[in-house]
Enzyme design. Structure first.
Site, PDB file in Angstrom:
ATOM      1  N   LYS A 127       0.834  -1.198   0.000  1.00  0.00           N
ATOM      2  CA  LYS A 127       0.000   0.000   0.000  1.00  0.00           C
ATOM      3  C   LYS A 127       0.868   1.247   0.000  1.00  0.00           C
ATOM      4  O   LYS A 127       1.889   1.315   0.691  1.00  0.00           O
ATOM      5  CB  LYS A 127      -0.910  -0.008   1.231  1.00  0.00           C
ATOM      6  CG  LYS A 127      -1.972   1.094   1.231  1.00  0.00           C
ATOM      7  CD  LYS A 127      -2.937   0.900   2.395  1.00  0.00           C
ATOM      8  CE  LYS A 127      -4.004   1.971   2.422  1.00  0.00           C
ATOM      9  NZ  LYS A 127      -4.967   1.758   3.535  1.00  0.00           N
ATOM     10  N   SER A 203      -9.708   2.161   2.774  1.00  0.00           N
ATOM     11  CA  SER A 203      -8.721   2.893   1.997  1.00  0.00           C
ATOM     12  C   SER A 203      -7.735   1.997   1.248  1.00  0.00           C
ATOM     13  O   SER A 203      -6.949   2.482   0.440  1.00  0.00           O
ATOM     14  CB  SER A 203      -7.939   3.851   2.901  1.00  0.00           C
ATOM     15  OG  SER A 203      -7.169   3.154   3.860  1.00  0.00           O
ATOM     16  N   SER A 227     -10.304  -0.277   6.671  1.00  0.00           N
ATOM     17  CA  SER A 227      -9.585  -0.073   5.415  1.00  0.00           C
ATOM     18  C   SER A 227      -9.179  -1.346   4.695  1.00  0.00           C
ATOM     19  O   SER A 227      -8.918  -1.308   3.494  1.00  0.00           O
ATOM     20  CB  SER A 227      -8.330   0.777   5.661  1.00  0.00           C
ATOM     21  OG  SER A 227      -8.671   2.127   5.825  1.00  0.00           O
TER      22      SER A 227
END
Length: 640
Positions: A127, A203, A227
């Site tokens: 990420k 996210s 997330s």
């Protein structure tokens, strides 16, 4: 009183070896392969609504074949970059570095089939937010930080490399991870592989989309409010949010938890095993004598009073039916926590994000944030709102926040004494359209006037503005503030062909117990991935026969060590047999492919959701507790 294992014993279970590396899946923003810079991509979402994917990968299987020299690791990396390029419309990958990836491949130690690196040579995407890798972008999704780079590598990422992974790029995320969809002024939206007009979730949306589409078998993300689990639900993958502080480098205080999106429970277990902080093994709960001893509560009610869709309710009720058929006692019972109060507390904890964004603005813009930065697309409305509220926050806010965390933890501890497992929808709706704004225009207008408001009024504006997104995902934040593990499983696809997950939440340290439950769903063919769904709806039978013999046999060894038990996850590789005229990397099959074929043979246009008359014995899982070293603690605030 809970029953626990008194004697050591061995249970055998089949661990599927799956690998099929083709180039049929689209995804991700195109990134310059030579200079490592992002290339803008125009997406015509109306012209191509879905991305086809017939891949069914297992990271452990890929690694085993690399060890067996049946697959070349550099070719795997090249294939991954090719898939990223072919699938650029997903905009799930925001950065690539093939030169660095080649260096990592060349640095892999000489190995054989007995290598201790479980993911030897497997490409992985990390990420772009909070998972530092030296030389990679470190922007927080803020346009004024677009040229910033990490000057160090986080121990979490270094541990991935120690496990054999080859890092190939960064995945997309929203600004500061503040919202439950992946979209930002800097990177744009991450499109959903099931329907490009919809968002992958946030996210960790870029990670989930990349795994769902088959670009990589797993991709890392993090979770401070859902997330990992929200995009897992909306993109149809497995998302585990571990117990707070149990993963290497994570804080024991409720904040961000680092882990990954996956497609296999076995991959998830092995990754958890490798990333476990060795100093915090004691956090793990003992297994019950029987999983059916765990009483399960379920809820269909939104904790903030929002509407829960019929699909989300159906997903849970189908899971309830299935679990009861497996011998579990499942009762309807809401959590004792006041959901509205919880979220108001949650937003108090988010105020620090506004402070961080302003600090970075002072470094790069040499001024404080201002309302015009929202209209000029330098910051999101919520980033500005949190900054303005942070300036007026009273001193007792920190104590108020900590008091509420303690209350939530106590309430859930008491709840779990009767109900060790809590089942809810992961998300209340299917994935939203990318045209659906994260914040409604009327709320943005109020945010722009926040500088003139007193603090209490500012927090009301923040709650109301966030509610538009929160109403779609009200179930995930509880696990974060309680510090508990939670697992999203892709068990449901609605009539429009969109996935939804169910969430299993447990008491602190019950991560492996949740994965054992997930394994039951997986072994009974209840996990539905994009490739399975497409096979079901394709009238053409697979051209190659299923190789059901290509599987690992693993053993769970439970050692009684006084008050604590140690769970060893052992794997014995079976010899793989390949057709003389087919490349090895295309023929290893998994139980999921077999399940998909069985589903396909029914010719049903809508996938069966959870629920089965099969009452076979349950499978318990274990974990080899490897010796790790804690090198540093790094904490990020992630709000979704």
């Amino acid at each position: 009183m809970k029953k626990h294992r008194k004697l050591g014993f061995i249970l055998c279970l089949a661990i599927p070896l799956g690998l099929s590396l083709s180039h049929s899946v689209p995804t991700n923003a195109a990134v310059g392969m030579q200079d490592n810079t992002q290339t803008d991509v125009k997406v015509d979402a109306q012209s191509s609504k879905t991305i086809k994917n017939d891949e069914d990968q297992s990271a452990l299987a890929i690694a085993q074949q690399v060890k067996n020299q049946q697959i070349d690791s550099q070719q795997l990396v090249n294939d991954t970059y090719q898939k990223i390029a072919e699938n650029k419309d997903l905009n799930s990958v925001i950065y690539q570095d093939p030169v660095n990836a080649r260096q990592q491949v060349n640095a892999l130690p000489d190995t054989n089939t007995n290598s201790e690196q479980p993911f030897y040579g497997v490409p992985i995407l990390i990420k772009g937010l909070g998972q530092a890798y030296k030389g990679y972008p470190n922007t927080n999704g803020l346009p004024y930080m677009q040229n910033n780079r990490y000057g160090y590598t986080k121990n979490f990422v270094a541990k991935l490399q120690e496990m054999g992974f080859v890092i190939v790029g960064e995945t997309n995320y929203p600004e500061l991870g503040l919202i439950n969809v992946t979209d930002s002024n800097l990177y744009g939206p991450a499109h959903n592989p099931w329907d490009l007009t919809r968002n992958a979730g946030g996210s960790s949306g870029g990670a989930a989309a990349s795994v769902a589409a088959g670009i990589v078998p797993l991709a890392t993300g993090n979770d401070a409010g859902g997330s990992l689990r929200i995009p897992a639900s909306w993109s149809g993958v497995i998302g585990l949010k571990p117990t707070q502080g149990i993963i290497l480098g994570d804080s024991l205080t409720p904040s961000v938890v680092n882990f990954a999106e996956t497609r296999r429970i076995d991959d998830t277990i092995k990754l958890f095993e490798g990333l476990l902080d060795p100093k915090r093994k004691s956090l793990l709960k003992e297994f019950p004598l029987k999983l059916q001893d765990l009483k399960i509560a379920y809820s269909l009610k939104s904790p903030v009073g929002s509407v829960v869709s019929a699909d989300a309710k159906a997903a849970v009720l189908n899971a309830v039916t299935f679990l009861r058929q497996q011998g579990f006692q499942v009762v309807e019972k809401d959590s004792p926590v006041d959901g509205v109060k919880l979220m108001r507390t949650y937003y108090l904890g988010a105020l620090s994000d506004g402070t961080v964004a302003n600090y970075l603005a002072q470094q790069k813009l040499h001024r404080n944030l201002q309302a015009s930065d929202v209209t000029e697309h330098l910051v999101s409305p919520m980033t500005y709102a949190l900054y303005e509220a942070s300036k007026k926050a009273p001193k007792e806010i920190k104590q108020t926040y900590n008091n509420e965390l303690a209350l939530v933890a106590a309430q859930m501890k008491s709840f779990h004494e009767e109900y060790p497992i809590y089942l809810t929808p992961t998300t209340a709706t299917v994935a939203p359209l990318n045209s659906d704004p994260a914040f409604l225009p009327a709320d943005v207008a109020k945010i722009l006037q926040m500088a003139k408001m007193p603090f209490d009024q500012q927090m009301d504006v923040i709650y109301n503005a966030w509610y538009h997104g929160l109403s779609k995902t009200p179930f995930t934040q509880l696990a974060n503030l309680a510090g508990e593990p939670a697992l999203s499983l892709p068990t449901y696809v609605n009539a429009q062909g969109l996935p939804l997950g169910i969430q299993l939440e447990g008491e602190k340290g019950s991560d492996l117990i949740l994965l054992a439950l997930g394994k039951i769903f997986e072994e009974k063919g209840k996990l539905i991935f994009l490739s399975d769904y497409q096979k079901l709806n394709n009238d053409t039978q697979p051209s190659e026969p299923q190789n059901e013999d290509a599987a690992n046999i693993s053993k769970v060894v439970v050692h009684n060590l006084g008050k604590k038990s140690v769970y060893e996850f052992q794997t014995a590789s079976s010899k793989l047999n390949f057709s003389d005229n087919v490349s090895p990397k295309y023929v290893v099959r998994t139980s999921q492919q077999v399940n998909a074929r069985k589903l396909q043979s029914t010719k049903e246009k809508q996938l069966p959701q959870t629920g089965s008359n099969n009452n076979d014995g349950l499978v318990l899982l274990g974990l080899a507790l490897f010796s790790l070293s804690l090198t540093s603690v790094y904490q990020n605030k992630r709000k979704f």
